[in-house]
Every structure is written in structure tokens, then in C-alpha cells.
Design a protein around this motif. Structure first.
Motif, PDB file in Angstrom:
ATOM      1  N   THR A  23       0.842  -1.185   0.000  1.00 44.68           N
ATOM      2  CA  THR A  23       0.000   0.000   0.000  1.00 44.68           C
ATOM      3  C   THR A  23       0.882   1.241   0.000  1.00 44.68           C
ATOM      4  N   ARG A  24       0.273   2.375  -0.247  1.00 40.13           N
ATOM      5  CA  ARG A  24       1.031   3.621  -0.262  1.00 40.13           C
ATOM      6  C   ARG A  24       1.643   3.934   1.090  1.00 40.13           C
ATOM      7  N   GLY A  48      -0.477   8.908  -5.808  1.00 40.67           N
ATOM      8  CA  GLY A  48      -1.543   7.966  -5.483  1.00 40.67           C
ATOM      9  C   GLY A  48      -2.892   8.638  -5.306  1.00 40.67           C
ATOM     10  N   GLU A  52      -6.038   7.891  -7.683  1.00 34.17           N
ATOM     11  CA  GLU A  52      -7.251   7.368  -7.045  1.00 34.17           C
ATOM     12  C   GLU A  52      -8.449   8.266  -7.315  1.00 34.17           C
ATOM     13  N   LEU A  58      -3.395   2.339 -10.937  1.00 30.01           N
ATOM     14  CA  LEU A  58      -2.811   1.995  -9.648  1.00 30.01           C
ATOM     15  C   LEU A  58      -1.381   2.499  -9.529  1.00 30.01           C
ATOM     16  N   ILE A  60       1.877   1.664  -7.391  1.00 32.49           N
ATOM     17  CA  ILE A  60       2.345   0.526  -6.608  1.00 32.49           C
ATOM     18  C   ILE A  60       3.778   0.777  -6.161  1.00 32.49           C
ATOM     19  N   ALA A  88      -4.836  -2.869 -15.628  1.00 32.80           N
ATOM     20  CA  ALA A  88      -4.941  -3.389 -14.256  1.00 32.80           C
ATOM     21  C   ALA A  88      -5.155  -4.897 -14.240  1.00 32.80           C
TER      22      ALA A  88
END
Length: 186
Positions: A23-24, A48, A52, A58, A60, A88
Motif C-alpha cells: 500500500t502507499r 496515489g 485514485e 494503480l 504501486i 490493471a
């Protein structure tokens, strides 16, 4: 980024690593020095959030591999990467094929600068990854490259010193807040 002169691992050694994209807000296990972690955290949060909010794909963080083209016969693990929404579905548990990656970011310092600006530059270019950013924490600068045909060309910031991504629609950033000890806003 922060991996010094490590030799790229063969593709089979990348398979089975990790549990999937981090996750970020991860702890950034591959980045050694606090400035690298701080810059990565700031850029990851900024990019991010934009991605979003716009449903663009995404962002990553490492540990997550890019499976490079067969002729290179190995994988790379950049500090950050961007996979557009239309690719994705090509994501696997711990890697993505290079054709699904639109942007790669390496957070560099004196130990990794040559690796990031020569070897990885060449490999990402050969893999056809459309945009490559090198964020150098020691020199407090960002180098942005975009693929023109089969070669990377340097992308300069606008008159205000702001970079505009060519692959993440609507995303732009000024590099200086990334390097601030106590950033205000990005």
C-alpha cells in the motif's frame, strides 16, 4: 532506487516473492536512508491521491516487480510504478509485465545514481515504458524522461518549475516540496 549496485535477479527468482502490491503507506523496506523514505512517501501520496481521485489506475510501491521483456531475462523492482486502469487486469500477485507499466520512478542517491541513470534507464527504455522519473535525494532534483519512438527524451519543467506527466493525465508537481524537511503542501 535505494538498492545500490545490486545485480538484477533472473525472472524466475522474482516469482513467488512477496504477497502482492504494497500500500502507499508501507514502511518502504528497500529504501535505506530516511530522506529516500520521506521523498518516496511524499511522491507516492501525491501521485496515489491523484490517480485514485481520477480512477486512472494503480500506483504501486516496492516490493513489486516488473517482468522485463524476454531478451532482458530478468525483473526490476522500481521504487514506484504506475499501471493505467486499462492494464490493471494484467497485474499478478507480485509482478506486472513491462507492457502494462506506464511510469516508473526510482528514488536515487549517491549509491544508486549510476545504476538508476544508466542501467535501469537503458532497460526501461528498451522495455518501452513510456515515462521514467529519477528523483535524486542527494541533489534535490528530478529528471523526467518520456519515450519518443524507442528512445527516452528529457522532459523539462514549465516556466514555474512544474513537471506535467504525459502518461498520468492531469498530474503535475513541483519537485522542491518533495525535498523539504518540513513540507507544507505539494
Amino acid at each position: 532506487g535505494g538498492r545500490g549496485g545490486r545485480v538484477p535477479a533472473s525472472w524466475p527468482s522474482f516469482q513467488g516473492r512477496g504477497k502482492g502490491p504494497s500500500t502507499r503507506r508501507s514502511r518502504f523496506p528497500g529504501l535505506g536512508c530516511p530522506p529516500q523514505r520521506a521523498v518516496k512517501e511524499r511522491l507516492s501520496a501525491l501521485l496515489g491521491e491523484h490517480v485514485e481521485l481520477n480512477g486512472a489506475g494503480l500506483v504501486i510501491e516496492a516490493p513489486f516487480a516488473i517482468r522485463m521483456p524476454e531478451e532482458l531475462n530478468h525483473g526490476r523492482e522500481p521504487d514506484l510504478l504506475f499501471v493505467p486502469l486499462e492494464f490493471a487486469e494484467t497485474l499478478r500477485a507480485n509482478y506486472v509485465n513491462s507492457h502494462g507499466v506506464a511510469l516508473v520512478v526510482e528514488i536515487a542517491d549517491g549509491r544508486s545514481r549510476e545504476l538508476d541513470s544508466v542501467e535501469k534507464f537503458d532497460e526501461y527504455e528498451r522495455a518501452g515504458i513510456p515515462e521514467y522519473w529519477i528523483v535524486d535525494v542527494d541533489r534535490a532534483r528530478v529528471l523526467v524522461y518520456a519515450l519518443v519512438g524507442t528512445r527516452y527524451a528529457r522532459v523539462e519543467p514549465d516556466e514555474a518549475g512544474v513537471y506535467h506527466s504525459l502518461v498520468v493525465r492531469g498530474f503535475s508537481f513541483a519537485p522542491s516540496p518533495l525535498f523539504d524537511s518540513h513540507p507544507r503542501t505539494l
